[in-house]
Scaffold this motif. Structure first.
Motif, PDB file in Angstrom:
ATOM      1  N   ILE A  22       2.122  23.798 -67.271  1.00  0.00           N
ATOM      2  CA  ILE A  22       0.851  23.315 -67.818  1.00  0.00           C
ATOM      3  C   ILE A  22       0.668  21.822 -67.556  1.00  0.00           C
ATOM      4  N   ILE A  23       1.703  21.049 -67.867  1.00  0.00           N
ATOM      5  CA  ILE A  23       1.563  19.594 -67.770  1.00  0.00           C
ATOM      6  C   ILE A  23       1.406  19.173 -66.310  1.00  0.00           C
ATOM      7  N   ARG A  24       2.177  19.810 -65.448  1.00  0.00           N
ATOM      8  CA  ARG A  24       2.088  19.460 -64.038  1.00  0.00           C
ATOM      9  C   ARG A  24       0.682  19.740 -63.518  1.00  0.00           C
ATOM     10  N   TYR A  25       0.164  20.902 -63.889  1.00  0.00           N
ATOM     11  CA  TYR A  25      -1.169  21.247 -63.424  1.00  0.00           C
ATOM     12  C   TYR A  25      -2.219  20.284 -63.969  1.00  0.00           C
ATOM     13  N   THR A  26      -2.120  19.992 -65.276  1.00  0.00           N
ATOM     14  CA  THR A  26      -3.096  19.107 -65.897  1.00  0.00           C
ATOM     15  C   THR A  26      -3.115  17.752 -65.200  1.00  0.00           C
ATOM     16  N   ARG A  27      -1.925  17.252 -64.896  1.00  0.00           N
ATOM     17  CA  ARG A  27      -1.872  15.943 -64.248  1.00  0.00           C
ATOM     18  C   ARG A  27      -2.453  15.978 -62.848  1.00  0.00           C
ATOM     19  N   GLU A  28      -2.183  17.069 -62.158  1.00  0.00           N
ATOM     20  CA  GLU A  28      -2.725  17.212 -60.816  1.00  0.00           C
ATOM     21  C   GLU A  28      -4.253  17.212 -60.856  1.00  0.00           C
ATOM     22  N   ARG A  29      -4.764  17.991 -61.803  1.00  0.00           N
ATOM     23  CA  ARG A  29      -6.210  18.091 -61.916  1.00  0.00           C
ATOM     24  C   ARG A  29      -6.810  16.730 -62.214  1.00  0.00           C
ATOM     25  N   THR A  30      -6.157  16.016 -63.155  1.00  0.00           N
ATOM     26  CA  THR A  30      -6.640  14.699 -63.523  1.00  0.00           C
ATOM     27  C   THR A  30      -6.720  13.812 -62.288  1.00  0.00           C
ATOM     28  N   ARG A  31      -5.721  13.921 -61.417  1.00  0.00           N
ATOM     29  CA  ARG A  31      -5.719  13.101 -60.211  1.00  0.00           C
ATOM     30  C   ARG A  31      -6.835  13.509 -59.264  1.00  0.00           C
ATOM     31  N   GLN A  32      -7.055  14.816 -59.187  1.00  0.00           N
ATOM     32  CA  GLN A  32      -7.957  15.312 -58.152  1.00  0.00           C
ATOM     33  C   GLN A  32      -9.424  15.399 -58.550  1.00  0.00           C
ATOM     34  N   THR A  33      -9.681  15.810 -59.798  1.00  0.00           N
ATOM     35  CA  THR A  33     -11.065  16.049 -60.180  1.00  0.00           C
ATOM     36  C   THR A  33     -11.738  14.768 -60.628  1.00  0.00           C
ATOM     37  N   ARG A  34     -12.818  14.487 -60.000  1.00  0.00           N
ATOM     38  CA  ARG A  34     -13.596  13.357 -60.488  1.00  0.00           C
ATOM     39  C   ARG A  34     -14.540  13.868 -61.566  1.00  0.00           C
ATOM     40  N   GLY A  35     -14.850  12.992 -62.502  1.00  0.00           N
ATOM     41  CA  GLY A  35     -15.796  13.388 -63.536  1.00  0.00           C
ATOM     42  C   GLY A  35     -16.951  12.413 -63.538  1.00  0.00           C
ATOM     43  N   HIS A  36     -18.053  12.823 -64.118  1.00  0.00           N
ATOM     44  CA  HIS A  36     -19.172  11.901 -64.269  1.00  0.00           C
ATOM     45  C   HIS A  36     -18.730  10.706 -65.106  1.00  0.00           C
ATOM     46  N   ILE A  37     -19.172   9.544 -64.709  1.00  0.00           N
ATOM     47  CA  ILE A  37     -18.821   8.363 -65.501  1.00  0.00           C
ATOM     48  C   ILE A  37     -19.985   8.012 -66.430  1.00  0.00           C
ATOM     49  N   PHE A  38     -19.737   8.159 -67.718  1.00  0.00           N
ATOM     50  CA  PHE A  38     -20.739   7.742 -68.697  1.00  0.00           C
ATOM     51  C   PHE A  38     -20.426   6.298 -69.056  1.00  0.00           C
ATOM     52  N   SER A  39     -21.135   5.384 -68.421  1.00  0.00           N
ATOM     53  CA  SER A  39     -20.734   3.993 -68.594  1.00  0.00           C
ATOM     54  C   SER A  39     -21.410   3.314 -69.780  1.00  0.00           C
ATOM     55  N   VAL A  40     -22.532   3.863 -70.230  1.00  0.00           N
ATOM     56  CA  VAL A  40     -23.214   3.173 -71.327  1.00  0.00           C
ATOM     57  C   VAL A  40     -23.333   4.029 -72.578  1.00  0.00           C
ATOM     58  N   VAL A  41     -23.414   3.338 -73.696  1.00  0.00           N
ATOM     59  CA  VAL A  41     -23.895   3.974 -74.913  1.00  0.00           C
ATOM     60  C   VAL A  41     -25.237   3.318 -75.136  1.00  0.00           C
ATOM     61  N   GLY A  42     -26.301   4.090 -75.026  1.00  0.00           N
ATOM     62  CA  GLY A  42     -27.605   3.437 -74.933  1.00  0.00           C
ATOM     63  C   GLY A  42     -28.581   3.763 -76.047  1.00  0.00           C
ATOM     64  N   GLU A  43     -29.827   3.645 -75.668  1.00  0.00           N
ATOM     65  CA  GLU A  43     -30.996   3.833 -76.507  1.00  0.00           C
ATOM     66  C   GLU A  43     -30.919   5.029 -77.460  1.00  0.00           C
ATOM     67  N   HIS A  44     -30.701   6.205 -76.890  1.00  0.00           N
ATOM     68  CA  HIS A  44     -30.741   7.409 -77.716  1.00  0.00           C
ATOM     69  C   HIS A  44     -29.682   7.383 -78.803  1.00  0.00           C
ATOM     70  N   PHE A  45     -28.459   7.111 -78.376  1.00  0.00           N
ATOM     71  CA  PHE A  45     -27.365   7.100 -79.328  1.00  0.00           C
ATOM     72  C   PHE A  45     -27.614   6.052 -80.412  1.00  0.00           C
ATOM     73  N   ASN A  46     -27.945   4.859 -79.976  1.00  0.00           N
ATOM     74  CA  ASN A  46     -28.095   3.765 -80.939  1.00  0.00           C
ATOM     75  C   ASN A  46     -29.256   3.974 -81.903  1.00  0.00           C
ATOM     76  N   THR A  47     -30.380   4.418 -81.357  1.00  0.00           N
ATOM     77  CA  THR A  47     -31.523   4.671 -82.234  1.00  0.00           C
ATOM     78  C   THR A  47     -31.151   5.722 -83.273  1.00  0.00           C
ATOM     79  N   PHE A  48     -30.517   6.774 -82.788  1.00  0.00           N
ATOM     80  CA  PHE A  48     -30.138   7.838 -83.710  1.00  0.00           C
ATOM     81  C   PHE A  48     -29.193   7.308 -84.772  1.00  0.00           C
ATOM     82  N   TYR A  49     -28.195   6.591 -84.320  1.00  0.00           N
ATOM     83  CA  TYR A  49     -27.166   6.104 -85.237  1.00  0.00           C
ATOM     84  C   TYR A  49     -27.760   5.171 -86.293  1.00  0.00           C
ATOM     85  N   HIS A  50     -28.627   4.275 -85.865  1.00  0.00           N
ATOM     86  CA  HIS A  50     -29.128   3.276 -86.804  1.00  0.00           C
ATOM     87  C   HIS A  50     -30.342   3.738 -87.588  1.00  0.00           C
ATOM     88  N   LYS A  51     -31.184   4.602 -86.977  1.00  0.00           N
ATOM     89  CA  LYS A  51     -32.438   4.910 -87.655  1.00  0.00           C
ATOM     90  C   LYS A  51     -32.521   6.321 -88.216  1.00  0.00           C
TER      91      LYS A  51
END
Ligand code: ADP
Ligand code: MG
Length: 698
Positions: free
Chosen positions: A234-263
């Motif tokens: 399991i661990i070997r596979y998980t690490r391999e996948r982590t190395r190989q699979t790229r994921g979407h990069i969510f770089s910001v916490v923005g408008e929607h999240f913040n508005t929701f959180y605060h308002k």
């Protein structure tokens, strides 16, 4: 060295083609290797004989040599039992059988010498043994004076004249045939470091130990090996996948999240909720695909966490979807999300089997064009038929009904895999999670929102309904609502349905001043919804229901959960049902109603329920009572539970040790290419050949 894996079992002295066929068909034993790994299910210490005078009730298993003086059937009906008076020549004791004893009277003879084996107990001031093992003395010579192995055999084997004793001959022959030690299957450095028994010795001792202590060291070595290879894989596979699979990069916490959180957020998040949201934000920001299991007890606020995580995805320009196991639940998510989001510019759509025609087409088009931000649906609907423009995050609610293989199918559709969050309503014990979901990172919400009073759980017998009515009257009189749940399983659907309807009418008669509603799975969707709606809005005070309300339903004003025939529910189901109350600030009650006579396991389940509200504790107990194979979801999870010896419920510490060891090994040699580890690599390949390759999915 003889190649044990490739030596046919028929070549073992004493077996031959006919018996080999039975072994193959009944036990899957094809080779010498298979026989070596067919372990006894118990051993009997034949090294000491006791006299009857020596026995006391606090002794573990003992064996006595002697003969029967007489047999007598006593009692009537269900109390019927067989008593054999047995003597060792000096004193007399009773051996007792409560069931299946016809064959005993047939096969045992008075005055022949037998060795009986069992656990002494005291009844009416006298020592007896119930359901002892009885062997004629002269058949026991083979294994005299040592720990004797007992092998499980099937009915068909018995008919072909193969007994545990015959298997004992086979294994003992096998060991005699081996001219050299069986080669080690773990690297020597691990055997040394962990002070494990060498494989050759362990296999011999697993069948023929000389002491109980040697047996337990042998078992521990073999269990460790099983668990270690699973973890390594399991661990070997998980690490391999982590190395190989790229994921979407969510770089910001923005408008929607913040508005929701605060308002929009109507309350403070709990610290645990904040922590897991942060864990996920970091995970989704670093360029690899998130695969996370969110565990949290019922009512801990997982849905909200999911929603806020989805807002982060939306802030980064992606679509999201959440899959629920049932339509009721999907609809409820829709309600919850729309209420929480109010007039925020987020497009939420619901896709279930009942959404058809133009409406469906519009939603599907919206998804393809990237206009739908959040799609809510049932597993069945979302799984195959839906195409997104840019799916960034998938949330799977109530994970235990959704297997690993299904998860895999989801993200093959996209080129870059979306992040995946799976949420369990039933917490999974850590040791099981490590094996079943060893490839997932785990976040835990270990805190309930403030102001909740622990639910009081009571056990009542159905012979005394008045206590129940009094409690209902008091609670409803104070303005609260109650669920009354009946079991509904497929086999006895008609009878169960009658029970539900009877219960409904009965409650109407008893409480004419209140309104009683009813929902069950046989009703039309629209009727179900209407009934639920009446309860949610407080127009009905009592809702008679089947387990359709098991998961997710949220009515904070409901403070009583009555579970009829509670003996027919499993622990996790009881806990889920109980989780439907205790959602507001009032004291809530869960009433488990059962018949008077209960089986031991049932009594234990009820006791656990009345003693704890902690879902994790309950999950551990459930695992102990039922074993992992029976736990809901493990069958579908895609994991071949090919454990011969280890038991995930009992061997938690070994699972832990196996995981740590596997992690260490892979930390220092990620590709297993060091000379010492070549062997591990090789073993992993062998393991994978034989198995469904579950570690490759998800
Ligand atoms: P779960 O899905 O984990 O069983 P829910 O998400 O249904 O739990 O949450 C249970 C209830 O608690 C809902 O009514 C939800 O709005 C409420 N809730 C969630 N988080 C909080 C919080 N931090 N404070 C107060 N109430 C909360
Ligand atoms: Mg939920």
């Amino acid at each position: 060295m003889q190649d044990l894996r490739n030596t046919d079992i028929k070549f073992l002295p004493g077996i031959g083609p006919t018996r080999a066929k039975v072994l193959r068909e009944e036990l899957g034993i094809n080779t010498w290797h298979d026989l070596l790994y067919y372990f006894p299910f118990k051993h009997i210490d034949r090294s000491r004989l006791y006299t009857i005078r020596e026995l006391s009730a606090d002794m573990p298993f003992v064996q006595i040599c002697g003969w029967f003086l007489s047999f007598e059937e006593l009692g009537t009906g269900r109390k019927k039992h067989l008593v054999g008076r047995f003597t060792d020549g000096q004193s007399v004791m009773e051996l007792v059988w409560f069931a299946n004893y016809r064959y005993i009277t047939k096969s045992l003879q008075v005055h022949r010498k037998y060795i009986v084996f069992g656990r002494p107990s005291v009844f009416n001031g006298r020592i007896n043994i119930t359901h002892p093992d009885v062997d004629p003395e002269d058949t026991l010579l083979l294994s005299k004076m040592r720990m004797q192995p007992y092998y499980s055999i099937t009915e068909k084997m018995r008919k072909s004249g193969l007994s545990s004793r015959t298997l004992e001959h086979f294994t003992s022959n096998l060991f005699q045939q081996l001219k050299e030690p069986i080669p080690e299957t773990l690297p020597q450095y691990l055997v040394d470091r962990l002070c494990l028994m060498p494989l050759d010795q362990a296999l011999r001792a697993a069948h023929y130990p000389s002491t109980a202590d040697e047996l337990s060291r042998a078992t521990m070595r073999l269990k460790f090996e099983e668990l270690f290879y699973i973890q390594l894989s399991i661990i070997r596979y998980t690490r391999e996948r982590t190395r190989q699979t790229r994921g979407h990069i969510f770089s910001v916490v923005g408008e929607h999240f913040n508005t929701f959180y605060h308002k929009y957020l109507p309350f403070e998040l709990t610290d645990a909720q904040k922590r897991v949201i942060r864990e996920m934000r970091i995970d989704m920001g670093r360029g690899r695909q998130m695969n996370r299991l969110l565990q949290g007890d019922v009512g801990s606020g997982k849905t909200l966490v999911a929603l806020m995580t989805m807002l982060i995805a939306i802030d980064n320009g992606y679509q999201t979807c959440i899959m629920a196991p049932t339509e009721i639940l999907a609809e409820q998510h829709l309600d919850t999300f729309r209420t929480f989001l109010a007039d925020m510019p987020v497009r939420v759509e619901l896709l279930t089997g009942v959404v058809k025609g133009k409406r469906r087409t519009a939603i599907l088009e919206g998804l393809q064009r990237g206009e739908v931000d959040i799609l809510i649906g049932t597993h069945a609907v979302i799984e195959d038929k839906v195409e997104f423009n840019n799916l960034g995050l998938v949330v799977i609610d109530e994970q235990h009904r959704f297997g690993v293989a299904q998860r895999a199918r989801l993200w093959r559709k996209n080129t870059t895999s979306p992040h995946v969050l799976v949420m369990t309503a039933t917490p999974i014990p850590r040791t099981l999670a490590m094996t079943l979901y060893g490839d997932l990172d785990v976040s835990v919400i270990d805190q309930l929102p403030p102001g909740r009073k622990p639910i009081k759980t009571l056990h009542l017998y159905d012979t005394r309904p008045d206590d129940l009515y009094r409690l209902l009257l008091r609670e409803i009189g104070a303005g609260r609502q109650a669920y009354v749940v009946y079991p509904l399983v497929k086999e006895s659907m008609k009878v169960d349905l009658l029970n539900v309807e009877d219960g409904f009418r009965h409650l109407q008669e008893i409480f004419p001043q209140y309104r009683v509603g009813m929902v069950h799975g046989q009703m039309k969707s629209a009727d179900k919804d209407a009934q639920m709606q009446l309860f949610v809005s407080g127009e009905t005070q009592i809702l008679v229901a089947t387990t359709v309300i098991e998961v997710g339903v949220n009515v904070p004003n409901a403070s009583v959960m009555v579970i009829q025939n509670a003996e027919r529910f499993g622990l996790s189901q009881l806990h889920q049902l109980r989780g439907r109350v205790g959602r507001g600030a009032d004291q809530s009650y869960c009433i488990l109603v059962t018949g008077y006579e209960l089986a031991r396991d049932t009594r234990r389940r009820i006791q656990i329920m009345t003693e704890t509200n902690d879902g994790f504790e309950i999950a551990e107990e459930d695992l102990k009572l039922r074993g992992p194979g029976d736990l809901e979801g493990t069958q579908q999870s895609g994991v071949a539970f090919d454990l011969r010896l280890a038991n995930l419920a009992r061997d938690g510490q070994l699972v832990q040790l196996a995981r740590e060891t596997a992690t260490d090994v892979l930390d220092s040699d990620p590709t297993l290419s060091a000379p010492d580890n070549q062997f591990l690599w090789h073993q992993l390949q062998i393991m994978r050949q034989g198995q469904q390759d579950w570690s490759q999915i998800s």
